[in-house]
Design an enzyme around this catalytic site. Structure first.
Site, mmCIF file in Angstrom:
data_model
loop_
_atom_site.group_PDB
_atom_site.id
_atom_site.type_symbol
_atom_site.label_atom_id
_atom_site.label_comp_id
_atom_site.label_asym_id
_atom_site.label_seq_id
_atom_site.Cartn_x
_atom_site.Cartn_y
_atom_site.Cartn_z
ATOM 1 N N SER A 16 25.713 -66.109 36.552
ATOM 2 C CA SER A 16 26.502 -64.872 35.372
ATOM 3 C C SER A 16 25.983 -64.012 35.882
ATOM 4 C CB SER A 16 25.461 -65.629 34.099
ATOM 5 O OG SER A 16 24.393 -65.571 33.453
ATOM 6 N N GLY A 19 30.522 -60.876 35.795
ATOM 7 C CA GLY A 19 31.728 -59.694 35.486
ATOM 8 C C GLY A 19 32.614 -60.437 34.846
ATOM 9 N N LYS A 20 32.190 -61.922 34.928
ATOM 10 C CA LYS A 20 33.321 -62.958 34.605
ATOM 11 C C LYS A 20 34.299 -62.204 33.501
ATOM 12 C CE LYS A 20 31.008 -66.610 33.923
ATOM 13 N NZ LYS A 20 30.664 -67.262 32.177
ATOM 14 N N GLU A 142 37.741 -68.362 28.765
ATOM 15 C CA GLU A 142 36.178 -68.238 29.474
ATOM 16 C C GLU A 142 35.284 -68.830 29.178
ATOM 17 O OE1 GLU A 142 34.402 -63.789 28.946
ATOM 18 O OE2 GLU A 142 32.499 -64.606 30.824
ATOM 19 N N ASP A 149 25.015 -75.459 33.998
ATOM 20 C CA ASP A 149 23.938 -75.680 33.227
ATOM 21 C C ASP A 149 24.185 -76.546 32.453
ATOM 22 O OD1 ASP A 149 23.766 -73.085 34.494
ATOM 23 O OD2 ASP A 149 24.842 -71.730 33.031
ATOM 24 N N THR A 190 27.621 -67.880 51.544
ATOM 25 C CA THR A 190 28.784 -67.893 50.978
ATOM 26 C C THR A 190 28.190 -69.655 50.755
ATOM 27 O OG1 THR A 190 29.315 -69.636 53.271
ATOM 28 C CG2 THR A 190 30.872 -67.595 52.231
ATOM 29 N N LYS A 191 26.678 -70.634 51.208
ATOM 30 C CA LYS A 191 26.242 -71.396 50.602
ATOM 31 C C LYS A 191 25.833 -72.001 49.607
ATOM 32 C CE LYS A 191 25.947 -74.673 52.792
ATOM 33 N NZ LYS A 191 24.748 -75.119 53.717
ATOM 34 N N CYS A 378 26.326 -45.581 11.252
ATOM 35 C CA CYS A 378 26.059 -46.220 10.247
ATOM 36 C C CYS A 378 24.687 -45.470 9.903
ATOM 37 C CB CYS A 378 26.312 -47.506 10.889
ATOM 38 S SG CYS A 378 25.550 -49.269 10.009
ATOM 39 N N GLU A 401 14.771 -50.060 3.375
ATOM 40 C CA GLU A 401 14.496 -50.029 4.995
ATOM 41 C C GLU A 401 13.416 -50.245 5.493
ATOM 42 O OE1 GLU A 401 18.129 -50.949 7.675
ATOM 43 O OE2 GLU A 401 17.098 -52.164 8.633
ATOM 44 N N HIS A 503 31.127 -48.578 11.929
ATOM 45 C CA HIS A 503 31.443 -48.388 13.461
ATOM 46 C C HIS A 503 32.964 -48.507 14.701
ATOM 47 C CE1 HIS A 503 27.110 -50.360 13.549
ATOM 48 N NE2 HIS A 503 27.293 -50.654 12.680
ATOM 49 N N GLU A 505 32.995 -47.198 16.897
ATOM 50 C CA GLU A 505 33.384 -47.405 18.056
ATOM 51 C C GLU A 505 33.997 -48.689 18.433
ATOM 52 O OE1 GLU A 505 30.369 -47.305 16.254
ATOM 53 O OE2 GLU A 505 29.332 -48.892 17.179
#
Ligand code: GLN
Length: 527
Positions: A16, A19-20, A142, A149, A190-191, A378, A401, A503, A505
């Site tokens: 994993s 880049g899936k 995806e 797994d 490639t195996k 934030c 906090e 946030h 972004e």
């Protein structure tokens, strides 16, 4: 499209993390550019209910959707590639599904039946896929992890059954495999990929296409071998070596055999219009006449995934401004004034927990005192408010906090949030509106006064200290519509010192930079 709903399933083999997510998003971008309404969903096999409590150093940033779902960073890739806003529906986790299933069992909804992974969990997965697909022409799913797994098997079985139900012709299975290069014998092996394809077939899924990820370009023979042993037509095996920028992947997909497959599958014959990606790539590869350095005051050092959307937003702003960008990692735990003085602008991103907090407060104070361009996100707003209050003479000003006992709790926990500190799904999450002060820097940046941004926090500015915050040099220039919550602050008489409780972004796009990041870059250029 006027045809039947189509589904594309993207699975992974061998490893994993190759880049899936980017592949799935890029396939979506190509289909979108061919005129399809595309939706996309991530199915994750782990037993967490959401990504909210996951350690970002291990799992990467927690991406927040407009409806407040705390998801994995792949949803960020999806939003940036497809320029759509996703919701909880687009993030499916085993933990969440099992929780629902078991609650239903407890509520007596199974009428005495034995509740099992197959068919109950697999049906629940299929239901989630149907719901997430609503309104689209093509829905991309995806599946996290790799096929085989133990914990992901229910998803594989679910999508096999799904194809049977909706018709195999309405589904495309694309398997992303990794092919290693062995340095000693100088060959690609490639195996493992062959075995991964066998595994998938063993679960009853014959893939329509294979994407072969390699570190370096592989010869055609690698694709031929995978086609032959994997039982996939050669033109549907796509070699995909690492590239200079992930934004090139849609073009790569569009100019190869996969494009023909996508055309046949979707019925959309239009040549994809990928101009916006070409612009992004050109900007990214241009030789800049000027480069600006932004200091990222961070707790998790050199870990791009932890601050992925922030970094992508900075990059987008740099492309917008057509300048080069250098990100200087500044350790919040070790930072000194010398580090702050060495950069053209400072960014304090979101964060939780006490570690490194004094360094972040020091960064805000430095920027405030030295006219250094500053963007606080934030926690970056909260430390700015603490810095200003301390500057005004409240030496022990802090967020509760970090110092629950402080008398000068300039950032504090709102009543409804008390006692929930370590629990999941209890933060202030998702879209909230804010009203900006006319003529303020933030209003100028957004070019409007009513805005909406996504949130993920528990603490708020304590407006009991508004006088001291102002004395320390900060103006409150954005609040919730009822005025109760502080959403934006900015320094008075400063080139660019802006902080938000939100946030921003998450709403930046590679070809649509976010105004607050553009503001930071512009000020850093002028420094
Ligand atoms: N820890 C702070 C809070 O919970 C800031 C959160 C953040 O930066 N996302 O309010």
């Amino acid at each position: 499209m006027g045809q039947k709903q189509k589904y594309i399933f993207v699975t992974g083999g061998v490893l994993s993390g190759v880049g899936k997510g980017i592949t799935a998003a890029s396939i979506g971008a190509v289909l979108q550019a061919k005129g399809a309404a595309v939706s996309i969903q991530k199915c994750d096999p782990y037993l967490n209910v959401d990504a909210g409590l996951l350690n970002p150093a291990e799992h990467g940033e927690c991406f927040v959707t407009k409806d407040g779902a705390e998801t994995d960073l792949d949803l960020g890739h999806y939003e940036r590639f497809l320029d759509i806003e996703l919701t909880q529906k687009n993030a499916t986790l085993s933990g969440r599904l099992l929780l629902e299933l078991i609650s239903n069992e407890r509520a007596g909804k199974f009428g005495g039946k034995t509740v099992q992974l197959v068919p109950h969990l697999t049906q629940a997965i299929q239901q989630k896929i149907k719901e997430a697909a609503e309104g689209s022409d093509v829905h991309i799913v995806e599946i996290g992890g790799t096929v085989g797994d133990y914990e992901g098997l229910s998803y594989i079985e679910a999508i096999r059954e799904f194809a049977q139900t909706v018709g195999r012709a309405n589904c495309l299975f694309i398997h992303v495999v990794y092919v290693p290069f062995i340095g000693t014998s100088k060959e690609f092996k490639t195996k493992p990929a062959q075995n991964a394809l066998n595994d998938l077939r063993g679960f009853g899924i014959v893939p329509d296409a294979v994407i072969v990820r390699t570190d370096n370009p592989a010869p055609d023979s690698v694709a031929e071998k995978i086609a032959l042993f994997g039982g996939v037509p050669r033109h549907n095996v796509q070699l995909m070596p690492n590239v200079d920028t992930v934004f090139r992947i849609p073009n790569i997909i569009a100019s190869n055999g996969l494009n023909t497959l996508l055309t046949e599958f979707s019925g959309l014959t239009k040549k994809p219009d990928l101009k916006k990606w070409e612009t992004v790539i050109a900007r990214q590869n241009a030789t800049p006449t000027k480069t600006v350095t932004i200091g990222l005051v961070a707790k998790y050092m050199d870990n791009e995934d932890t601050y992925l959307s922030v970094i992508e937003a900075l990059k987008a702003a740099a492309w917008h401004e057509e300048v080069g960008l250098m990100i200087q990692w500044i350790s919040a735990e070790k930072a000194t004034a010398t580090d702050f003085a060495a950069v053209d602008g400072l960014l304090v991103p979101g964060g939780f927990g006490e570690r490194g907090i004094e360094g972040k407060i020091a960064a805000a104070r430095y920027a405030l005192d030295h006219d250094t361009p500053y963007l606080g996100i934030c926690l970056g707003l909260q430390v700015a408010v603490v810095a200003a209050a301390r500057k005004a003479g409240l030496k022990d000003a802090n967020s509760t906090e970090f110092n629950p006992g402080t008398k000068h709790n300039v950032v504090y926990i709102m009543e409804g949030q008390q006692g929930k500190e370590s629990t999941g799904g209890t933060l202030r999450l998702g879209d909230y509106p804010a009203v900006l002060t006319k003529g303020s820097k933030v209003a100028q940046a957004y070019n409007e006064t009513d805005i909406v941004e996504r949130h993920r926090h528990r603490y708020e500015v304590n407006q009991k200290f508004n006088k001291e915050i102002k004395q320390g040099g900060l103006a409150i220039t954005g609040t919730s519509p009822n005025g109760k919550l502080v959403e934006f602050v900015e320094a008075i008489d400063h080139p660019y010192f802006v902080a938000t409780q939100a946030h921003p972004e998450f709403k930046s796009r590679p070809f649509k930079a976010h105004p607050l990041f553009v503001g930071l870059l512009e000020a850093a250029i002028d420094k």
